[in-house]
Design a protein around this motif. Structure first.
Motif, PDB file in Angstrom:
ATOM      1  N   SER A  17       0.978  -1.285   0.142  1.00 38.76           N
ATOM      2  CA  SER A  17      -0.021  -0.095  -0.115  1.00 38.76           C
ATOM      3  C   SER A  17       0.915   1.118   0.016  1.00 38.76           C
ATOM      4  O   SER A  17       0.507   2.319  -0.530  1.00 38.76           O
ATOM      5  CB  SER A  17      -1.087  -0.031   1.133  1.00 38.76           C
ATOM      6  OG  SER A  17      -1.678   1.198   1.069  1.00 38.76           O
ATOM      7  N   HIS A  65       3.918   1.558  -1.094  1.00 41.58           N
ATOM      8  CA  HIS A  65       4.597   1.707  -2.545  1.00 41.58           C
ATOM      9  C   HIS A  65       3.159   2.171  -3.647  1.00 41.58           C
ATOM     10  O   HIS A  65       3.776   2.923  -4.613  1.00 41.58           O
ATOM     11  CB  HIS A  65       5.114   0.449  -2.999  1.00 41.58           C
ATOM     12  CG  HIS A  65       6.257   0.054  -2.348  1.00 41.58           C
ATOM     13  ND1 HIS A  65       7.482   0.799  -2.414  1.00 41.58           N
ATOM     14  CD2 HIS A  65       6.768  -1.014  -1.564  1.00 41.58           C
ATOM     15  CE1 HIS A  65       8.417   0.233  -1.545  1.00 41.58           C
ATOM     16  NE2 HIS A  65       8.011  -0.837  -1.241  1.00 41.58           N
ATOM     17  N   ARG A  66       2.333   1.918  -3.222  1.00 37.89           N
ATOM     18  CA  ARG A  66       1.417   2.200  -4.355  1.00 37.89           C
ATOM     19  C   ARG A  66       1.096   3.607  -4.237  1.00 37.89           C
ATOM     20  O   ARG A  66       0.743   4.312  -5.289  1.00 37.89           O
ATOM     21  CB  ARG A  66       0.038   1.154  -4.082  1.00 37.89           C
ATOM     22  CG  ARG A  66      -1.073   1.662  -4.903  1.00 37.89           C
ATOM     23  CD  ARG A  66      -2.480   0.626  -4.709  1.00 37.89           C
ATOM     24  NE  ARG A  66      -2.074  -0.696  -4.909  1.00 37.89           N
ATOM     25  CZ  ARG A  66      -2.780  -1.558  -4.458  1.00 37.89           C
ATOM     26  NH1 ARG A  66      -4.017  -1.350  -3.711  1.00 37.89           N
ATOM     27  NH2 ARG A  66      -2.466  -2.902  -4.675  1.00 37.89           N
ATOM     28  N   ARG A  67       0.805   4.101  -2.904  1.00 37.54           N
ATOM     29  CA  ARG A  67       0.637   5.466  -2.537  1.00 37.54           C
ATOM     30  C   ARG A  67       1.857   6.453  -3.199  1.00 37.54           C
ATOM     31  O   ARG A  67       1.497   7.344  -3.594  1.00 37.54           O
ATOM     32  CB  ARG A  67       0.667   5.732  -1.257  1.00 37.54           C
ATOM     33  CG  ARG A  67      -0.762   5.384  -0.543  1.00 37.54           C
ATOM     34  CD  ARG A  67      -1.292   5.911   0.884  1.00 37.54           C
ATOM     35  NE  ARG A  67       0.035   5.395   1.742  1.00 37.54           N
ATOM     36  CZ  ARG A  67      -0.332   4.536   2.595  1.00 37.54           C
ATOM     37  NH1 ARG A  67      -1.187   3.590   2.629  1.00 37.54           N
ATOM     38  NH2 ARG A  67       0.667   4.124   3.378  1.00 37.54           N
ATOM     39  N   GLN A 113       1.262   6.587  -6.826  1.00 38.15           N
ATOM     40  CA  GLN A 113       0.285   7.358  -7.340  1.00 38.15           C
ATOM     41  C   GLN A 113       0.683   8.959  -6.991  1.00 38.15           C
ATOM     42  O   GLN A 113       0.350   9.856  -7.983  1.00 38.15           O
ATOM     43  CB  GLN A 113      -1.107   7.462  -6.213  1.00 38.15           C
ATOM     44  CG  GLN A 113      -1.738   5.986  -6.608  1.00 38.15           C
ATOM     45  CD  GLN A 113      -2.737   5.500  -5.578  1.00 38.15           C
ATOM     46  OE1 GLN A 113      -2.809   6.303  -4.488  1.00 38.15           O
ATOM     47  NE2 GLN A 113      -3.468   4.578  -5.937  1.00 38.15           N
TER      48      GLN A 113
END
Length: 532
Positions: free
Chosen positions: A5, A7-9, A12
């Motif tokens: 999560s 890394h995803r943020r 983004q």
């Protein structure tokens, strides 16, 4: 899952940064292109208009335009002007609209393809028209000879060529724009990483929660908390610290030395090892317990914090308790001494020596005679002096109350008087030492007060008089000392009074305090030992 999560943020966030950079660069590029297109067209119009004016003003063109050799003379001139100026064409026509010069020889002798009526009437033309080769940016000028219009000149550039030039400019600028976008994206990513490192890896959405938790914690504790950065500027002051330090208004961001009491700012800024120890400091007339700590993160100092606790009331209670305890110890010792005296009297009487008993009783009664603490005629002040007298006896010091002390009716000692007398007596008793003497004189009445305290100790060097009232200055090795005289000085200043230090008759220091318009008094003269 949490790592994924995170890394995803971050991905983004990077995508948002890239989108912002590219969006801004695209918007700027479009604006630049619009302005560049307008500029290139203006430059093209200026070019064709200049060529048209020069052709219309050429002497050979003007003289030969209405003659039989018009084409022979003017066509080479028009061809040369076309090649030199870079325009698409230069056309010259006579007054009937028949071309005498054109870049395509087969069209010479043919009528012009556009309207020249207004030009033949003496008007200039500048605009776009559809020609055989497409839309052109044109300028038309009348040709005059001997004051009469003898023909027209038309000069044009294809609009497609102008757009081609613009596309060449775009092709040249595009790599720089894309490079700037890439550099901006990389720089944005680097800045984001630096910021994340500065906030120790905390995610953006967690910053608000951390700040809220910090505020809730720091502003709910009972201790005062003050924080400064490495430059000595205040970064944090909670409500309790504001109350204890008497701060008002916005102080965060200001230098600590500008807004804090000197004793507090000195501990915050000091590099001495003792500054890390718990200290007693003064803020106004408050006695505070201050503990300083370095603010460290990853082994690097980011500043310092100071926690403050109010000990004013506690110190007053402790002093009162100490006095009561000293008094109790003195009474216990006296009870033992009285018991011994009663045994001596019993011995004289049992051996039938009433005369000896009477003589002994007279001796011990005379030793106890002296000035009554009631001379002071104030319950609080008498109790304070009595407590100090008991402590003095335990330390082997005689505390004397000068019989010249006068307390006028209606006067009562307030907290300021008790603070000054208590601290001066305590210091004097310590300075006098075992076998020493301390003498007190008080003259008080409504609107006036004078206090003199002297001891038989080593005295004070005249060169150090200005320093002894500073917090932390003490003749004792204990770093917790130096509060008493500093507090006395602040009370006297607040009461608009004065204090002087001299050498007394006992050989030690003599402190003279006065306020509320009391005239300087005389140093204590005679003395009487405080009764046990």
């Amino acid at each position: 899952m949490r790592s994924l999560s995170r890394h995803r943020r971050r991905a983004q966030l990077l995508a948002m940064q890239l989108g912002i950079v590219l969006g801004l660069m695209s918007a700027v590029s479009v604006v630049i292109l619009v302005f560049e297109d307008h500029r290139t067209q203006e430059v093209a119009f200026e070019r064709v208009h200049t060529v048209a004016l020069q052709m219309a003003a050429n002497g050979s063109v003007r003289e030969s335009l209405d003659g039989p050799r018009a084409t022979e003379v003017i066509a080479p001139i028009a061809e040369l002007a076309t090649s030199v100026s870079g325009v698409q064409y230069v056309t010259v026509a006579d007054l009937a609209g028949i071309r005498v010069a054109h870049p395509e020889p087969e069209l010479i002798g043919e009528p012009v393809s556009s309207d020249h009526d207004a030009v033949r009437e003496g008007q200039s033309f500048r605009g776009t028209e559809m020609g055989p080769q497409g839309v052109t940016l044109r300028a038309k000028e009348p040709v005059r000879f001997n004051g009469k219009i003898v023909g027209t000149v038309s000069v044009g550039i294809l609009q497609s060529e102008i757009r081609g030039e613009l596309l060449e400019i775009v092709a040249e600028v595009a790599p720089w724009i894309l490079g700037a976008a890439a550099a901006g994206t990389v720089a944005s990513a680097v800045v984001a990483r630096v910021v994340r490192r500065r906030i120790y890896g905390v995610e953006p959405e967690a910053v608000a929660g951390l700040l809220q938790s910090q505020q809730a914690l720091l502003f709910s504790v009972h201790d005062g908390v003050v924080g400064v950065d490495s430059a000595g500027r205040l970064t944090l002051v909670n409500d309790e610290a504001r109350r204890l330090l008497g701060l008002t208004g916005e102080v965060v961001g200001k230098l600590a030395s500008e807004v804090l009491d000197p004793t507090v700012s000195a501990q915050l800024g000091s590099e001495d090892p003792w500054a890390e120890e718990t200290q007693y400091v003064l803020s106004g007339e408050r006695i505070l317990v201050a503990t300083r700590r370095e603010a460290l993160a990853n082994g690097k100092s980011l500043g310092r914090t100071l926690t403050l606790q109010d000990r004013t009331e506690l110190e007053e209670t402790l002093r009162e308790l100490q006095g009561q305890r000293s008094l109790a110890d003195a009474l216990s010792s006296q009870a033992h001494e009285f018991a011994n005296r009663l045994h001596v009297l019993s011995g004289y009487l049992s051996f039938g020596e009433p005369g000896e008993a009477a003589e002994y009783l007279q001796r011990i009664s005379g030793a106890a005679l002296g000035a009554d603490a009631g001379i002071l005629k104030d319950p609080a002040l008498s109790g304070l002096v009595g407590a100090n007298a008991a402590g003095a006896r335990e330390a082997g010091v005689r505390l004397l109350v000068d019989p010249e002390s006068r307390i006028e009716p209606g006067w009562r000692a307030d907290e300021d008087v008790l603070t000054v007398v208590g601290n001066l007596l305590g210091n004097a008793i310590e300075a006098a030492g075992d076998g020493g003497t301390v003498r007190l004189l008080v003259k008080a009445g409504p609107g006036r007060l004078g206090i003199w305290v002297e001891d038989s100790g080593p005295g004070i060097d005249p060169g150090e008089v200005d320093q002894i009232f500073r917090r932390g200055v003490s003749s004792k090795a204990d770093t917790g000392r130096g509060i008493g005289l500093a507090l006395v000085d602040r009370v006297i200043r607040r009461r608009a009074g004065s204090v002087s230090v001299d050498t007394g008759e006992l050989g030690g220091a003599l402190f003279a305090v006065e306020w509320n318009g009391v005239a300087p008094g005389t140093a204590p003269g005679s003395q009487t030992e405080e009764p046990a």
